[in-house]
Design a protein around this motif. Structure first.
Motif, mmCIF file in Angstrom:
data_model
loop_
_atom_site.group_PDB
_atom_site.id
_atom_site.type_symbol
_atom_site.label_atom_id
_atom_site.label_comp_id
_atom_site.label_asym_id
_atom_site.label_seq_id
_atom_site.Cartn_x
_atom_site.Cartn_y
_atom_site.Cartn_z
ATOM 1 N N ASN A 159 0.783 -1.233 0.000
ATOM 2 C CA ASN A 159 0.000 0.000 0.000
ATOM 3 C C ASN A 159 0.820 1.291 0.000
ATOM 4 O OD1 ASN A 159 -2.241 -1.652 0.095
ATOM 5 N ND2 ASN A 159 -2.431 -1.518 2.308
ATOM 6 N N TYR A 160 2.129 1.196 0.165
ATOM 7 C CA TYR A 160 2.977 2.382 0.248
ATOM 8 C C TYR A 160 4.225 2.196 -0.611
ATOM 9 C CZ TYR A 160 0.300 3.607 4.441
ATOM 10 O OH TYR A 160 -0.696 3.929 5.317
ATOM 11 N N VAL A 161 4.820 3.312 -1.016
ATOM 12 C CA VAL A 161 6.133 3.279 -1.653
ATOM 13 C C VAL A 161 7.084 4.107 -0.789
ATOM 14 C CG1 VAL A 161 5.355 2.892 -4.008
ATOM 15 C CG2 VAL A 161 5.586 5.230 -3.175
ATOM 16 N N CYS A 162 8.316 3.671 -0.733
ATOM 17 C CA CYS A 162 9.331 4.406 0.022
ATOM 18 C C CYS A 162 9.901 5.472 -0.911
ATOM 19 C CB CYS A 162 10.424 3.456 0.508
ATOM 20 S SG CYS A 162 11.653 4.265 1.546
ATOM 21 N N LYS A 163 9.661 6.723 -0.554
ATOM 22 C CA LYS A 163 10.102 7.832 -1.402
ATOM 23 C C LYS A 163 11.388 8.471 -0.892
ATOM 24 C CE LYS A 163 6.023 9.189 -3.785
ATOM 25 N NZ LYS A 163 5.869 10.084 -4.891
ATOM 26 N N LYS A 164 11.720 8.207 0.376
ATOM 27 C CA LYS A 164 12.866 8.914 0.937
ATOM 28 C C LYS A 164 13.488 8.105 2.067
ATOM 29 C CE LYS A 164 13.538 13.665 2.506
ATOM 30 N NZ LYS A 164 12.793 14.839 2.940
ATOM 31 N N ILE A 165 14.807 8.077 2.092
ATOM 32 C CA ILE A 165 15.567 7.476 3.188
ATOM 33 C C ILE A 165 16.567 8.534 3.645
ATOM 34 C CG2 ILE A 165 17.198 5.683 3.873
ATOM 35 C CD1 ILE A 165 15.928 3.916 1.664
ATOM 36 N N CYS A 166 16.486 8.924 4.907
ATOM 37 C CA CYS A 166 17.396 9.936 5.457
ATOM 38 C C CYS A 166 18.243 9.299 6.551
ATOM 39 C CB CYS A 166 16.616 11.100 6.049
ATOM 40 S SG CYS A 166 15.671 12.005 4.847
ATOM 41 N N ILE A 167 19.537 9.458 6.420
ATOM 42 C CA ILE A 167 20.476 8.954 7.416
ATOM 43 C C ILE A 167 21.232 10.154 7.970
ATOM 44 C CG2 ILE A 167 22.490 7.481 7.820
ATOM 45 C CD1 ILE A 167 21.595 5.923 5.236
ATOM 46 N N ASP A 168 21.105 10.385 9.276
ATOM 47 C CA ASP A 168 21.814 11.491 9.919
ATOM 48 C C ASP A 168 22.753 10.906 10.970
ATOM 49 O OD1 ASP A 168 22.694 13.665 11.430
ATOM 50 O OD2 ASP A 168 20.858 14.789 11.015
ATOM 51 N N ASP A 169 24.014 10.806 10.618
ATOM 52 C CA ASP A 169 25.010 10.232 11.523
ATOM 53 C C ASP A 169 25.202 11.063 12.784
ATOM 54 O OD1 ASP A 169 25.538 8.040 9.887
ATOM 55 O OD2 ASP A 169 27.096 9.102 8.776
ATOM 56 N N ASP A 170 25.068 12.387 12.667
ATOM 57 C CA ASP A 170 25.287 13.259 13.817
ATOM 58 C C ASP A 170 24.251 13.042 14.914
ATOM 59 O OD1 ASP A 170 27.528 14.395 12.627
ATOM 60 O OD2 ASP A 170 26.367 16.009 11.701
ATOM 61 N N THR A 171 22.979 12.922 14.525
ATOM 62 C CA THR A 171 21.911 12.750 15.517
ATOM 63 C C THR A 171 21.526 11.285 15.713
ATOM 64 O OG1 THR A 171 20.195 13.042 13.837
ATOM 65 C CG2 THR A 171 20.939 15.017 15.024
ATOM 66 N N GLU A 172 22.125 10.401 14.913
ATOM 67 C CA GLU A 172 21.824 8.966 14.935
ATOM 68 C C GLU A 172 20.332 8.709 14.715
ATOM 69 O OE1 GLU A 172 23.618 7.372 18.521
ATOM 70 O OE2 GLU A 172 25.493 7.067 17.440
ATOM 71 N N ILE A 173 19.803 9.353 13.661
ATOM 72 C CA ILE A 173 18.412 9.155 13.279
ATOM 73 C C ILE A 173 18.364 8.644 11.846
ATOM 74 C CG2 ILE A 173 16.198 10.284 12.824
ATOM 75 C CD1 ILE A 173 16.874 12.253 15.067
ATOM 76 N N LEU A 174 17.604 7.572 11.642
ATOM 77 C CA LEU A 174 17.362 7.005 10.320
ATOM 78 C C LEU A 174 15.862 7.073 10.077
ATOM 79 C CD1 LEU A 174 18.007 5.247 7.779
ATOM 80 C CD2 LEU A 174 17.734 3.266 9.264
ATOM 81 N N THR A 175 15.456 7.681 8.957
ATOM 82 C CA THR A 175 14.041 7.816 8.637
ATOM 83 C C THR A 175 13.749 7.176 7.296
ATOM 84 O OG1 THR A 175 13.951 9.926 9.824
ATOM 85 C CG2 THR A 175 12.135 9.439 8.322
#
Length: 135
Positions: free
Chosen positions: A33-49
């Motif tokens: 039902n969904y497509v992945c349009k964006k992957i964000c990797i922020d090494d400084d804040t250790e957040i993966l979206t």
């Protein structure tokens, strides 16, 4: 309206596929039902979206205390949408033994997409961000 729901990753079952899941009383099927349009990797804040989109909805899977270990992506077309094949919490090898958690209490995840793209990472927390009525 934005709805955030958080869970501790080590409470997720090992090897259970989360590409389709019920979370906070709502059912999500990220494969169909969904497509992945964006992957964000922020090494400084250790957040993966991982940002998944449907017609009028955006769902962000936000992993906290995330450290990416391995990626396999071929960037040929920046307009490419990814279909999530599997997403699961698994084990990893350390000093010749399979481990469930890192020394810092993080779980190990495998995200695999339909065309062969893949991502492996550690994370401690998962926030499911449901953005209702988004274009």
């Amino acid at each position: 309206m934005i709805v955030n729901q958080m869970l501790i990753c080590k409470k997720l079952n090992i090897i259970e596929d989360f590409s389709e899941m019920t979370f906070g009383g709502s059912h999500y099927d990220f494969h169909n039902n969904y497509v992945c349009k964006k992957i964000c990797i922020d090494d400084d804040t250790e957040i993966l979206t991982l940002s998944f989109h449907a017609e009028q909805k955006i769902i962000n899977l936000i992993f906290l205390e995330a450290v990416v270990v391995k990626t396999n992506f071929t960037i040929l077309d920046f307009t490419n949408e990814l279909t999530l094949d599997t997403l699961y919490r698994g084990r990893f090898e350390e000093t010749g033994r399979l481990q469930d958690l890192s020394k810092t209490g993080c779980s190990y995840f495998y995200a695999e997409f339909y065309d062969g793209e893949a991502l492996e990472f550690f994370a401690k927390y998962l926030i499911l961000q449901d953005i209702l009525g988004s274009p």
